[in-house]
Design a protein around this motif. Structure first.
Motif, PDB file in Angstrom:
ATOM      1  N   MET B 257       0.818  -1.166  -0.057  1.00 34.99           N
ATOM      2  CA  MET B 257      -0.022  -0.049   0.009  1.00 34.99           C
ATOM      3  C   MET B 257       0.826   1.450   0.052  1.00 34.99           C
ATOM      4  SD  MET B 257      -2.910   1.196   2.872  1.00 34.99           S
ATOM      5  CE  MET B 257      -1.802   2.245   3.656  1.00 34.99           C
ATOM      6  N   PHE B 258       1.954   1.315   0.941  1.00 38.92           N
ATOM      7  CA  PHE B 258       2.596   2.261   0.861  1.00 38.92           C
ATOM      8  C   PHE B 258       3.329   2.758  -0.383  1.00 38.92           C
ATOM      9  CE2 PHE B 258       2.523   3.014   5.466  1.00 38.92           C
ATOM     10  CZ  PHE B 258       2.635   4.459   5.482  1.00 38.92           C
ATOM     11  N   ARG B 259       3.994   1.634  -1.109  1.00 40.62           N
ATOM     12  CA  ARG B 259       4.663   1.715  -2.361  1.00 40.62           C
ATOM     13  C   ARG B 259       3.655   2.282  -3.277  1.00 40.62           C
ATOM     14  NH1 ARG B 259       8.363  -3.325  -3.545  1.00 40.62           N
ATOM     15  NH2 ARG B 259       7.528  -4.169  -1.478  1.00 40.62           N
ATOM     16  N   TRP B 260       2.388   1.808  -3.231  1.00 38.04           N
ATOM     17  CA  TRP B 260       1.437   2.392  -4.276  1.00 38.04           C
ATOM     18  C   TRP B 260       1.119   3.557  -4.064  1.00 38.04           C
ATOM     19  CZ3 TRP B 260      -3.335   4.407  -2.817  1.00 38.04           C
ATOM     20  CH2 TRP B 260      -4.088   4.628  -3.909  1.00 38.04           C
ATOM     21  N   LEU B 261       1.253   4.027  -2.788  1.00 35.59           N
ATOM     22  CA  LEU B 261       0.839   5.393  -2.443  1.00 35.59           C
ATOM     23  C   LEU B 261       1.982   6.216  -2.784  1.00 35.59           C
ATOM     24  CD1 LEU B 261      -1.118   7.005  -0.183  1.00 35.59           C
ATOM     25  CD2 LEU B 261       0.615   7.032   1.337  1.00 35.59           C
ATOM     26  N   GLN B 262       3.373   5.871  -2.697  1.00 40.72           N
ATOM     27  CA  GLN B 262       4.352   6.615  -3.274  1.00 40.72           C
ATOM     28  C   GLN B 262       4.445   6.873  -4.571  1.00 40.72           C
ATOM     29  OE1 GLN B 262       7.679   4.970  -1.419  1.00 40.72           O
ATOM     30  NE2 GLN B 262       8.667   6.870  -1.073  1.00 40.72           N
ATOM     31  N   ARG B 263       3.764   5.956  -5.345  1.00 40.70           N
ATOM     32  CA  ARG B 263       3.765   6.315  -6.931  1.00 40.70           C
ATOM     33  C   ARG B 263       2.713   7.097  -7.221  1.00 40.70           C
ATOM     34  NH1 ARG B 263       4.344   0.752  -7.721  1.00 40.70           N
ATOM     35  NH2 ARG B 263       2.069   0.368  -8.175  1.00 40.70           N
ATOM     36  N   VAL B 264       1.672   7.187  -6.635  1.00 41.62           N
ATOM     37  CA  VAL B 264       0.558   7.946  -6.712  1.00 41.62           C
ATOM     38  C   VAL B 264       0.922   9.613  -6.420  1.00 41.62           C
ATOM     39  CG1 VAL B 264      -1.777   8.677  -6.312  1.00 41.62           C
ATOM     40  CG2 VAL B 264      -1.481   6.111  -6.608  1.00 41.62           C
ATOM     41  N   LEU B 265       1.445   9.525  -5.283  1.00 36.66           N
ATOM     42  CA  LEU B 265       1.850  10.993  -4.788  1.00 36.66           C
ATOM     43  C   LEU B 265       3.102  11.644  -5.385  1.00 36.66           C
ATOM     44  CD1 LEU B 265       1.460  10.582  -0.846  1.00 36.66           C
ATOM     45  CD2 LEU B 265       0.147  11.767  -2.361  1.00 36.66           C
ATOM     46  N   PHE B 266       3.959  10.786  -6.019  1.00 42.16           N
ATOM     47  CA  PHE B 266       5.366  11.290  -6.479  1.00 42.16           C
ATOM     48  C   PHE B 266       5.506  10.668  -7.814  1.00 42.16           C
ATOM     49  CE2 PHE B 266       5.840  10.534  -1.887  1.00 42.16           C
ATOM     50  CZ  PHE B 266       5.733  11.651  -1.400  1.00 42.16           C
ATOM     51  N   PRO B 267       4.497  11.200  -8.760  1.00 41.17           N
ATOM     52  CA  PRO B 267       4.831  10.836 -10.266  1.00 41.17           C
ATOM     53  C   PRO B 267       5.743  11.172 -10.965  1.00 41.17           C
ATOM     54  CG  PRO B 267       2.965  12.259 -10.053  1.00 41.17           C
ATOM     55  CD  PRO B 267       3.623  12.010  -8.735  1.00 41.17           C
ATOM     56  N   TYR B 268       6.498  12.308 -10.438  1.00 40.79           N
ATOM     57  CA  TYR B 268       7.693  12.912 -10.896  1.00 40.79           C
ATOM     58  C   TYR B 268       8.999  11.995 -10.652  1.00 40.79           C
ATOM     59  CZ  TYR B 268       7.856  14.742  -6.256  1.00 40.79           C
ATOM     60  OH  TYR B 268       7.919  15.105  -5.012  1.00 40.79           O
ATOM     61  N   LEU B 269       8.704  11.321  -9.759  1.00 35.79           N
ATOM     62  CA  LEU B 269       9.948  10.429  -9.439  1.00 35.79           C
ATOM     63  C   LEU B 269      10.023   9.090 -10.475  1.00 35.79           C
ATOM     64  CD1 LEU B 269      10.181  10.571  -5.616  1.00 35.79           C
ATOM     65  CD2 LEU B 269      11.646  11.549  -7.080  1.00 35.79           C
ATOM     66  N   GLU B 270       8.834   8.749 -11.105  1.00 30.68           N
ATOM     67  CA  GLU B 270       8.888   7.596 -11.772  1.00 30.68           C
ATOM     68  C   GLU B 270      10.049   7.332 -12.525  1.00 30.68           C
ATOM     69  OE1 GLU B 270       6.491   4.574 -11.643  1.00 30.68           O
ATOM     70  OE2 GLU B 270       5.108   6.064 -11.770  1.00 30.68           O
TER      71      GLU B 270
END
Ligand SMILES: Nc1ncnc2c1ncn2[C@@H]1O[C@H](COP(=O)(O)OP(=O)(O)OP(=O)(O)O)[C@@H](O)[C@H]1O
Ligand SMILES: [Mg+2]
Lengths: 284, 275
Positions: B257-270
């Motif tokens: 869940m946290f990793r998903w959150l990270q992807r959603v919150l910080f798309p610029y880090l993708e």
């Protein structure tokens, strides 16, 4: 101090200066010592005095470690002088402010903002209305040639493009003095001269006074209306050089430099100055 | 694993420095270690190597897990455990994030708070169990307090360190653009450190699970840990193992869940090339 060499026989053209003779920026006997824990204070620069006039491009040149960055950071208000006075338009410099925008050598784009948002950032801090913000940002993004990337995040940009974002961001904020610390130092040769030409044309278009640091002699000669050459231990102004061979006009293209008589002499002169400083230039 | 380059097979070996691995093979290799693990376990039980009273078969554990949920209201216990984690962790974050960011931003705050925080960090939280039980009895409070004490000081320190590592050029750029201190805090420091804060939260949540189980095993009548201790009294090893399994699955679920959150919150880090 031998100034005649730099001035040559051609009279210095001062057309760029504002009508009043009051300089834009004035440094008077500025000194700076750094205190390091458990050691003697390091006297980084001592007795630095020079002035920069309205709409002038002034370049601080000198060997590594002579205190160029320190001087620039004091003008920016990021560092407090140990002695002496710094004034902008007659007002003492007491800290960083919007009127003195700075571009760093390291990339400073905000990763979490798009190019457009990055360039709008300074104006947002200063509560510029949204519509005007948009418009001014777009104008400067266009100027630095990044309009196709307005909605891109910086991590997808090359080094030169990131630096253009930083320059656009600072200029869009309309500082009256633009400070740059080796802004093109990390770029490859070709991007570098393209950026130099771009910078000149933008400084012209935006009517900005520029104080810039470099240790690249060619860059200094190409860009400068006036060069403050610094020596080290402690850092101080060794010689003020006006590239008189340019006859007070600015060049648009790097190659124009090559044919100009006087260019070689000036480069030789500065190289000799550098060499005098040499000795311990191994730490360069 | 061969790729052809014209008529020649490009050299590709099983063990190659710096070589990437395809998604397909990652999944195959990753699942095979689990299949191997459960296979050996099942084989050991069937062949009679181990006492089934102490080591039930994996299938038996799955079966028990189903029964626990279907017939014994285990969902309630799981719910209570998750609520304890979320409750205390939320309070810990609500204090640690602002405090850590301020400590990492301003040396005065750090000098004032850090001597206190770093001293507490060296005290293992379980050392407080006896006194917490004396103060708060056996209700929810001592469990929540233990979880809180177990994570708060580490969380503060992690966030402080990440905040003080925000590049000074970013802050100085904002200063020369005319930013006031609080503007810079909100528009540069916080966004710059936020991805690291989420990572720190992810790491500390895993630690919180450890303290939860300790709290529930030592002094609780509800929750996953308490169920396991009850099962121990009746020698129900299958229920204990079912408990272990569910703790592992929940921990993993939170991590995902946290990793998903990270992807959603910080798309610029993708990362490019990483789907
Ligand atoms: N924060 C600091 N603490 C201690 N000493 C410092 C600090 N900043 C600069 N100095 C010292 O001041 C002197 C001048 O440094 P400065 O960075 O201004 O040089 P520079 O001309 O910009 O060099 P370069 O061309 O390598 O960037 C150096 O001797 C350096 O060691
Ligand atoms: Mg420097």
């Amino acid at each position: 101090m031998n100034l005649s060499h730099a001035h040559g026989d051609v009279p210095t053209v001062t057309a760029r200066r504002a009508s009043t003779d009051e300089p834009k920026l004035r440094l008077e006997s500025v000194g700076k010592s750094f205190h390091v824990p458990r050691g003697p204070a390091i006297e980084a620069i001592a007795d630095v005095s020079f002035t920069t006039h309205e709409n002038e491009v002034c370049v601080l040149l000198g060997p590594s470690g002579c205190g160029k960055s320190t001087v620039l950071r004091m003008v920016a208000g990021l560092e407090q002088p140990t002695s002496g006075n710094l004034t902008l338009d007659g007002q003492p410099i007491l800290g960083p402010a919007q009127e003195r925008g700075m571009v760093f050598q390291a990339y400073t784009s905000f990763d979490w903002l798009t190019v457009q948002q990055n360039v709008e950032y300074g104006m947002r801090l200063n509560h510029v209305p949204r519509a005007e913000r948009r418009e001014r940002a777009s104008h400067f993004i266009e100027l630095v040639g990044l309009h196709r990337f307005a909605n891109t995040y910086p991590r997808h940009l090359s080094g030169g493009m990131k630096q253009r974002v930083a320059i656009a961001r600072t200029l869009a904020n309309q500082p009256s003095l633009l400070l740059m610390d080796e802004p093109f130092g990390a770029l490859d040769a070709q991007t570098r001269w393209q950026m130099q030409e771009l910078m000149l044309s933008i400084a012209e278009a935006a009517n900005t006074t520029v104080l810039m640091v470099t240790h690249d002699i060619e860059e200094a000669i190409f860009l400068a209306d006036r060069i403050e050459f610094m020596s080290r231990h402690p850092g101080t102004i060794r010689e003020e050089i006006v590239p008189a061979f340019k006859q007070g006009r600015r060049l648009r293209r790097k190659e124009e430099l090559i044919g100009l008589s006087g260019y070689d002499d000036l480069e030789r002169h500065i190289l000799q100055l550098m060499r005098e400083q040499g000795g311990d230039s191994a730490d360069h | 694993m061969t790729v052809r380059n014209g008529d020649h097979a490009f050299r590709q070996r099983w063990f190659e420095f710096l070589a990437p691995i395809s998604r397909k093979w990652r999944i195959i290799l990753g699942s095979s270690i689990w299949i191997l693990f459960f296979g050996l376990w099942e084989a050991a039980v069937i062949s009679g190597w181990v006492n089934t009273l102490l080591v039930p078969s994996p299938l038996q554990v799955i079966n028990t897990l189903y029964e626990l949920f279907a017939e014994q209201g285990f969902l309630m216990d799981v719910g209570i455990s998750v609520a304890r984690i979320l409750g205390s962790f939320t309070v810990a974050c609500a204090i640690a994030i602002p405090l850590g960011v301020l400590m990492g931003s301003f040396k005065t705050v750090e000098s004032f708070v850090n001597p206190f925080v770093s001293a507490w960090r060296y005290l293992p939280a379980p050392a407080f169990i006896p006194i917490l039980l004396m103060w708060f009895g056996t209700g929810e409070l001592p469990k929540l307090a233990l979880l809180f004490l177990g994570v708060i000081f580490f969380l503060i320190t992690l966030i402080m360190d990440h905040t003080s590592q925000v590049r000074s050029e970013l802050i100085e750029t904002a200063m020369t653009l005319g930013g006031k201190r609080w503007q810079i805090l909100w528009t540069v420091v916080v966004p710059a450190v936020l991805p690291n804060i989420v990572t720190s939260m992810r790491q500390m949540l895993a630690i919180a699970w450890t303290y939860l189980v300790i709290a529930e095993i030592i002094a609780s009548t509800s929750g996953i840990g308490a169920m396991m201790m009850r099962a121990r009294r009746f020698l129900n090893t299958d229920e204990i193992m079912a408990g272990i399994l569910i703790i592992g699955v929940l921990g993993l679920a939170f991590d995902v869940m946290f990793r998903w959150l990270q992807r959603v919150l910080f798309p610029y880090l993708e990362q490019e090339g990483h789907a």
